[in-house]
Structure formats: structure tokens, C-alpha cells
Scaffold this active site. Structure first.
Site, PDB file in Angstrom:
ATOM      1  N   SER A   1       0.832  -1.194   0.000  1.00 50.53           N
ATOM      2  CA  SER A   1       0.000   0.000   0.000  1.00 50.53           C
ATOM      3  C   SER A   1       0.874   1.254   0.000  1.00 50.53           C
ATOM      4  CB  SER A   1      -0.968  -0.036   1.201  1.00 50.53           C
ATOM      5  OG  SER A   1      -1.978   0.932   1.075  1.00 50.53           O
TER       6      SER A   1
ATOM      7  N   GLU B   1      -2.791  -2.518  -7.876  1.00 54.25           N
ATOM      8  CA  GLU B   1      -3.959  -2.737  -7.024  1.00 54.25           C
ATOM      9  C   GLU B   1      -4.236  -1.431  -6.289  1.00 54.25           C
ATOM     10  OE1 GLU B   1      -4.163  -3.080  -3.378  1.00 54.25           O
ATOM     11  OE2 GLU B   1      -2.103  -2.468  -3.045  1.00 54.25           O
TER      12      GLU B   1
ATOM     13  N   HIS C   1      -4.951  -5.238  -1.019  1.00 54.28           N
ATOM     14  CA  HIS C   1      -5.915  -5.033   0.061  1.00 54.28           C
ATOM     15  C   HIS C   1      -7.028  -6.076  -0.028  1.00 54.28           C
ATOM     16  CE1 HIS C   1      -3.913  -1.111  -0.429  1.00 54.28           C
ATOM     17  NE2 HIS C   1      -4.225  -0.887   0.833  1.00 54.28           N
TER      18      HIS C   1
END
Length: 308
Positions: free
Chosen positions: A116, A213, A278
């Protein structure tokens, strides 16, 4: 794109540092993550500021200087074999320029794992240290703590990386069919887009297998970010694309339409729903490694183990 330097694998008893480089970390989740690491016969230590919270900006785990100091201290400690990020969130861009890259290079190669917001740090490790990193679950992440599969895949990557040289898409298949070879790069789409033009970002994806992502980005914002990467030329020459999770981005059919529209014209293989990012049971994927992507089979096979 060229393959980067592989760090040494871990052995039982290895010391691993857990640091909060971005968002604040709930203490109960931190303790649960540390218990998992101890169960692997690792010796986890935590940064001095791992439970801090910025006084005015509650979305940060303490001040930029303190977060940078914790990461720097852990990386340069010769007794530490790996640095695991406690969580993502936001804040890496605020502190990455505070790191002493010469000192970190002198400390020698070791494992860095996170995902992330950590995408920014992983790009910097690629450009400044030339080092393979692991895009995988955070040590205090809720998905990691509750997922035996995510735990086992990270553990295997750390201790026996030869056992996870081939990764298989968990639920998807070919958005665009074909095979491609290249060096893995990428991570969270919004961080890749916001990192464009900064001192530590990769200059482009040419010759690479791009991982993408994100979370909480509606389809039109996914479109905007992909369009930005296209317009800047950052995607020119990319060899293939593997797509992870799009949690909280709206109905997947809408996101899928954007991905097909923006990536389909690249003329390279694209595989969807690969099971990283995630999501529950998230896979750990090495960045900076030569691999083959088979979109039809939904596999990513590395030429050699991620860690030496």
C-alpha cells in the site's frame, strides 16, 4: 528494467524490526502481529515510535522525523535481519526524503516487506539501493492477523523462498491473453501515480511486469490515475500487467471495464484478480525479480527464489 539484488533469507532466531512508517498502529493489532512472528521463531523488536500518533494530524504515526528515524535506525542496526512495516495508510511520501540513503546502502542488503503506502519506499529501495523488496501483508494488518494463508505465504517467502517461486491467481484469469517476461515492479496505483516525477521514483515500467492494485478509489479515479500513467509515458514498453485487489472501488464490473479500456490497448498480457494487495489471504510478491507472466494460466513464475 533489470533484476535487483536479492537479500538473504531469514533463519530461525532472526531479529526483525517492526516500524510504523505511515499511519498510526492500534496496539492490539501490533501485539497480535508480534505473536505471529514469535510463533515463527523470530525475534521481533519494535521501533521507539511505533505506537505514536501525530498531535495535529491523526492520520500519521507520529512526526515525519520520528518515523524516518525509526526506519533508519532499524535498517542500519547490524543485528536486524529484516524490517517489516506495521501498516500502510498515509505518510511515506512525507518522510522518504529524510532518509540517509548512503548510510542505508552501507548497512548492506536485508529484507523489507510491506504494501500500500509502502509502494513509495519500495520504489526508493529499487532506485537508491537496487534491492529486491516484498510487496506483502503488513505485520500489524488486520488481514494478516486473521489470515492463515497470508501468514503462511509470507513465512514461506522469508524462510524457504524456493517453495513459492510460482504464484497463481486466486480468482481471475486473462483480461488480455498471452505470456511475457520481465522484472516485477509496481504496487498501489494511487501511490505510483502520486510518486511520478519525485526524486526516488522509478522512471518508467519499460521491460517490467507491472503489479497494480488499490483500495477505496472509485472507477473514475482509477481511470484518471491510469490515464496519467499513460499520458506521461510511464507505461511505455511495459511487458505485462498483473492486477490485484480493488477493495472499496465500487462494483468490480465497473472497475474491470476501466482496466480493460485503459490497459487493453497496451498490447501486452494482463491477468486480473491475482490475489495481492488489500484483500483477504493476500499473497506476498517480490518486486525487482525476473519472472514470466502467463495470463492464460494465471501464473507468475520467478526465475529464482526472491531471497538468497
Amino acid at each position: 528494467m533489470r533484476q535487483l539484488l536479492r537479500p538473504p533469507r531469514l533463519a530461525p532466531g532472526a531479529r526483525v524490526a517492526v516500524v510504523a512508517t505511515s499511519g498510526p498502529v492500534p496496539e492490539e493489532r501490533l501485539q497480535a502481529g508480534l505473536d505471529v512472528l514469535r510463533g515463527w521463531d523470530l525475534d521481533p523488536v519494535v521501533g521507539s515510535h511505533v505506537l505514536d500518533r501525530h498531535g495535529a494530524l491523526g492520520y500519521l504515526a507520529g512526526s515525519d522525523a520520528d518515523r524516518a528515524a525509526d526506519l533508519q535506525r532499524a535498517w542500519c542496526d547490524p543485528s536486524v535481519d529484516a524490517v517489516l512495516c506495521a501498516r500502510g495508510g498515509y505518510g511515506m511520501q512525507r518522510m522518504v526524503d529524510l532518509l540517509d540513503w548512503e548510510a542505508m546502502r552501507a548497512a548492506g542488503p536485508k529484507v523489507l516487506a510491506g504494501f500500500s503506502d509502502i509502494t513509495v519506499l519500495q520504489q526508493a529501495f529499487a532506485t537508491r539501493l537496487g534491492l529486491v523488496t516484498l510487496y506483502g501483508p503488513a505485520a500489524a494488518g488486520a488481514d494478516f492477523i486473521k489470515s492463515a494463508r497470508a501468514q503462511e505465504q509470507l513465512r514461506a517467502t522469508l524462510f524457504a523462498p524456493e517453495s513459492v517461486r510460482t504464484l497463481t491467481a486466486s480468482g481471475g484469469g486473462a483480461l488480455v491473453p498471452g505470456r511475457a517476461r520481465g522484472v516485477t515492479l509496481g504496487g498501489c496505483l494511487s501511490l505510483l501515480a502520486s510518486d511520478l516525477g519525485t526524486p526516488h521514483a522509478l522512471p518508467g515500467a519499460r521491460g517490467g511486469l507491472l503489479l497494480l492494485e488499490d483500495i477505496g478509489e472509485p472507477a473514475y479515479r482509477v481511470d484518471r490515475m491510469l490515464t496519467q500513467l499513460l499520458r506521461t509515458g510511464w507505461l511505455d514498453g511495459v511487458a505485462g500487467v498483473a492486477l490485484g485487489s480493488w477493495a472499496g472501488c465500487g462494483p468490480y464490473e465497473g472497475v474491470r471495464a476501466v482496466l480493460a479500456d485503459r490497459l487493453g490497448g497496451l498490447g501486452v498480457p494482463v491477468v486480473e484478480e491475482f490475489g495481492f494487495g488489500h484483500c483477504d489471504d493476500a499473497s506476498t510478491i517480490p518486486l525487482g525479480m525476473t519472472a514470466e507472466l502467463d495470463a492464460d494460466a494465471g501464473t507468475l513464475t520467478f526465475d529464482e527464489p526472491a531471497l538468497r
